[in-house]
Design a protein around this motif. Sequence first.
Motif, mmCIF file in Angstrom:
data_model
loop_
_atom_site.group_PDB
_atom_site.id
_atom_site.type_symbol
_atom_site.label_atom_id
_atom_site.label_comp_id
_atom_site.label_asym_id
_atom_site.label_seq_id
_atom_site.Cartn_x
_atom_site.Cartn_y
_atom_site.Cartn_z
ATOM 1 N N MET A 1 0.843 -1.179 0.000
ATOM 2 C CA MET A 1 0.000 0.000 0.000
ATOM 3 C C MET A 1 0.888 1.242 0.000
ATOM 4 O O MET A 1 1.986 1.226 0.544
ATOM 5 N N LYS A 2 0.359 2.293 -0.600
ATOM 6 C CA LYS A 2 1.051 3.574 -0.638
ATOM 7 C C LYS A 2 0.119 4.664 -0.124
ATOM 8 O O LYS A 2 -1.083 4.632 -0.389
ATOM 9 N N ALA A 3 0.691 5.638 0.567
ATOM 10 C CA ALA A 3 -0.016 6.859 0.946
ATOM 11 C C ALA A 3 0.616 7.974 0.116
ATOM 12 O O ALA A 3 1.832 8.175 0.164
ATOM 13 N N ILE A 4 -0.220 8.682 -0.647
ATOM 14 C CA ILE A 4 0.280 9.693 -1.580
ATOM 15 C C ILE A 4 -0.417 11.015 -1.309
ATOM 16 O O ILE A 4 -1.652 11.077 -1.202
ATOM 17 N N TRP A 5 0.386 12.068 -1.191
ATOM 18 C CA TRP A 5 -0.177 13.410 -1.054
ATOM 19 C C TRP A 5 0.669 14.393 -1.847
ATOM 20 O O TRP A 5 1.896 14.319 -1.825
ATOM 21 N N ASN A 6 -0.008 15.275 -2.540
ATOM 22 C CA ASN A 6 0.660 16.328 -3.300
ATOM 23 C C ASN A 6 1.640 15.728 -4.328
ATOM 24 O O ASN A 6 2.707 16.280 -4.571
ATOM 25 N N GLY A 7 1.277 14.550 -4.870
ATOM 26 C CA GLY A 7 2.085 13.902 -5.890
ATOM 27 C C GLY A 7 3.280 13.126 -5.388
ATOM 28 O O GLY A 7 4.079 12.640 -6.177
ATOM 29 N N VAL A 8 3.407 12.994 -4.068
ATOM 30 C CA VAL A 8 4.570 12.331 -3.469
ATOM 31 C C VAL A 8 4.116 11.158 -2.604
ATOM 32 O O VAL A 8 3.168 11.282 -1.820
ATOM 33 N N THR A 9 4.790 10.025 -2.746
ATOM 34 C CA THR A 9 4.527 8.885 -1.866
ATOM 35 C C THR A 9 5.159 9.184 -0.507
ATOM 36 O O THR A 9 6.371 9.305 -0.407
ATOM 37 N N VAL A 10 4.315 9.326 0.511
ATOM 38 C CA VAL A 10 4.799 9.665 1.856
ATOM 39 C C VAL A 10 4.927 8.440 2.753
ATOM 40 O O VAL A 10 5.546 8.510 3.814
ATOM 41 N N ALA A 11 4.349 7.320 2.318
ATOM 42 C CA ALA A 11 4.487 6.054 3.050
ATOM 43 C C ALA A 11 4.251 4.912 2.074
ATOM 44 O O ALA A 11 3.445 5.035 1.153
ATOM 45 N N GLU A 12 4.963 3.807 2.319
ATOM 46 C CA GLU A 12 4.775 2.627 1.480
ATOM 47 C C GLU A 12 5.114 1.389 2.296
ATOM 48 O O GLU A 12 6.170 1.328 2.935
ATOM 49 N N SER A 13 4.184 0.412 2.288
ATOM 50 C CA SER A 13 4.412 -0.816 3.038
ATOM 51 C C SER A 13 3.452 -1.906 2.573
ATOM 52 O O SER A 13 2.317 -1.619 2.187
ATOM 53 N N LEU A 55 1.670 17.038 7.430
ATOM 54 C CA LEU A 55 2.450 16.609 6.272
ATOM 55 C C LEU A 55 3.029 17.842 5.594
ATOM 56 O O LEU A 55 2.340 18.847 5.432
ATOM 57 N N PHE A 56 4.283 17.764 5.187
ATOM 58 C CA PHE A 56 4.963 18.848 4.491
ATOM 59 C C PHE A 56 5.580 18.273 3.220
ATOM 60 O O PHE A 56 6.502 17.463 3.287
ATOM 61 N N VAL A 57 5.010 18.655 2.064
ATOM 62 C CA VAL A 57 5.456 18.121 0.777
ATOM 63 C C VAL A 57 5.466 19.244 -0.255
ATOM 64 O O VAL A 57 4.466 19.956 -0.415
ATOM 65 N N ASN A 58 6.577 19.387 -0.947
ATOM 66 C CA ASN A 58 6.704 20.387 -2.016
ATOM 67 C C ASN A 58 6.291 21.787 -1.552
ATOM 68 O O ASN A 58 5.648 22.530 -2.283
ATOM 69 N N GLY A 59 6.630 22.133 -0.314
ATOM 70 C CA GLY A 59 6.332 23.458 0.218
ATOM 71 C C GLY A 59 4.922 23.635 0.743
ATOM 72 O O GLY A 59 4.588 24.696 1.264
ATOM 73 N N ASP A 60 4.075 22.626 0.635
ATOM 74 C CA ASP A 60 2.697 22.700 1.123
ATOM 75 C C ASP A 60 2.554 21.904 2.414
ATOM 76 O O ASP A 60 3.220 20.878 2.604
ATOM 77 N N VAL A 61 1.648 22.369 3.284
ATOM 78 C CA VAL A 61 1.400 21.709 4.563
ATOM 79 C C VAL A 61 -0.054 21.264 4.625
ATOM 80 O O VAL A 61 -0.962 22.025 4.282
ATOM 81 N N ILE A 86 -5.328 11.138 7.043
ATOM 82 C CA ILE A 86 -6.673 11.668 6.796
ATOM 83 C C ILE A 86 -7.078 11.412 5.356
ATOM 84 O O ILE A 86 -6.248 11.084 4.505
ATOM 85 N N ARG A 87 -8.341 11.607 5.067
ATOM 86 C CA ARG A 87 -8.893 11.272 3.767
ATOM 87 C C ARG A 87 -8.287 12.066 2.598
ATOM 88 O O ARG A 87 -8.359 11.628 1.475
ATOM 89 N N GLY A 88 -7.696 13.204 2.836
ATOM 90 C CA GLY A 88 -7.060 13.982 1.772
ATOM 91 C C GLY A 88 -5.802 13.312 1.229
ATOM 92 O O GLY A 88 -5.293 13.710 0.182
ATOM 93 N N VAL A 89 -5.323 12.304 1.916
ATOM 94 C CA VAL A 89 -4.148 11.544 1.475
ATOM 95 C C VAL A 89 -4.669 10.303 0.770
ATOM 96 O O VAL A 89 -5.463 9.537 1.315
ATOM 97 N N ARG A 90 -4.240 10.102 -0.476
ATOM 98 C CA ARG A 90 -4.730 8.975 -1.276
ATOM 99 C C ARG A 90 -3.998 7.692 -0.857
ATOM 100 O O ARG A 90 -2.783 7.657 -0.794
ATOM 101 N N ILE A 91 -4.776 6.652 -0.609
ATOM 102 C CA ILE A 91 -4.231 5.334 -0.272
ATOM 103 C C ILE A 91 -4.506 4.419 -1.456
ATOM 104 O O ILE A 91 -5.653 4.289 -1.904
ATOM 105 N N GLU A 92 -3.446 3.797 -1.965
ATOM 106 C CA GLU A 92 -3.634 2.897 -3.100
ATOM 107 C C GLU A 92 -2.663 1.729 -3.018
ATOM 108 O O GLU A 92 -1.655 1.791 -2.321
ATOM 109 N N GLU A 93 -3.007 0.679 -3.757
ATOM 110 C CA GLU A 93 -2.142 -0.511 -3.796
ATOM 111 C C GLU A 93 -1.022 -0.334 -4.785
ATOM 112 O O GLU A 93 -1.084 0.399 -5.707
#
Length: 93
Positions: A1-13, A55-61, A86-93
């Motif tokens: 699974m991956k957690a993606i926000w602002n175009g960046v994978t912030v977690a993967e496991s 979360l802090f990614v590409n200058g956005d919080v 939170i729901r604003g972070v996309r979770i995908e396989e």
Amino acid sequence: MKAIWNGVTVAESDDTLLVEGEHYFPAASVRADCLLTSNRRSMDSARGECRYHNLFVNGDVLNDAVWYYPEPYEGAADLKGRMAFIRGVRIEE
């Protein structure tokens, strides 16, 4: 699974724990360079004290986007050492 926000994978496991529709990632799989400490705290009667990170990614919080239970109650012990998003972070396989 991956957690993606602002175009960046912030977690993967491959070792997420699904609880009430939320994927809890091992803390070690979450990119520490994308986390900022938050002062927010809340209390869950079944799980214990909940703490948050921004979360802090590409200058956005994204405020209070990551939560975890540092010392979960006995009935929620599986959550120790895990983080959810939170729901604003996309979770995908």
